[in-house]
Scaffold this active site. Structure first.
Site, short mmCIF file in Angstrom:
data_model
loop_
_atom_site.label_atom_id
_atom_site.label_comp_id
_atom_site.label_asym_id
_atom_site.label_seq_id
_atom_site.Cartn_x
_atom_site.Cartn_y
_atom_site.Cartn_z
N GLY A 28 0.85 -1.19 0.00
CA GLY A 28 0.00 0.00 0.00
C GLY A 28 0.88 1.23 0.00
N CYS A 29 0.39 2.30 0.59
CA CYS A 29 1.15 3.54 0.66
C CYS A 29 2.50 3.28 1.34
CB CYS A 29 0.35 4.59 1.43
SG CYS A 29 1.27 6.10 1.74
N PHE A 30 3.56 3.74 0.73
CA PHE A 30 4.89 3.45 1.27
C PHE A 30 5.21 4.19 2.56
CE2 PHE A 30 6.66 5.99 -2.64
CZ PHE A 30 6.09 7.17 -2.22
#
Length: 156
Positions: free
Chosen positions: A8-10
């Site tokens: 997902g979002c890093f």
């Protein structure tokens, strides 16, 4: 040693692994892009094939790749396709990207022994990795109230 993880979002993945004893350094970037040095906007367009990814450099004397995989799978849904939390899109798919055949075998053995059903998390050779823009690096440290789909409360 190095391993590359997408979940997902890093921002959250980087923040989470930044707290793990034995992790020496993390950075966020774009992995397996079909264009050179993509921008965040290009990655979000879906035209680069890139995935938001975290480079994890770790001390193999202090932690193992199996331990890193345990932690990784504790914060993602390995059955979710192109989605983690509220992050939706191809760039948010989950993945483990290796750079040598020894790690590939460790990862495959881990998957085979921990999952009975097929998972959506891709396991691939790292073709390339480009650092994300500087404002993305250590984002949640700079913006503690920023969005994160990963629960960091056990560290804070």
């Amino acid at each position: 040693m190095k391993i590359y993880l997408a979940g997902g979002c890093f921002w959250g993945v980087e923040a989470y692994f930044g707290y793990i004893n034995g992790v020496i350094k993390t950075s966020v970037g774009y992995a397996n892009s079909n264009i050179e040095n993509p921008t965040y906007e290009q990655v979000c367009s879906g035209k680069t094939g890139s995935v938001e990814c975290v480079e994890i450099i770790y001390d193999e004397v202090k932690i193992t790749l199996d331990y890193i995989l345990d932690e990784f799978f504790s914060i993602i849904n390995p059955y979710s396709i192109n989605k983690q939390g509220n992050d939706i899109g191809e760039q948010y798919r989950s993945g483990i990207y290796y750079i040598n055949d020894i790690d590939k075998q460790i990862i495959q053995n881990y998957i085979d022994s921990h999952f009975k059903e097929k998972i959506a998390t891709e396991i691939k050779y790292l073709q390339n990795y480009f650092l994300a823009e500087s404002y993305h690096q250590k984002y949640l440290k700079k913006n503690p109230n920023g969005y994160c789909h990963i629960d960091l409360s056990k560290f804070i």
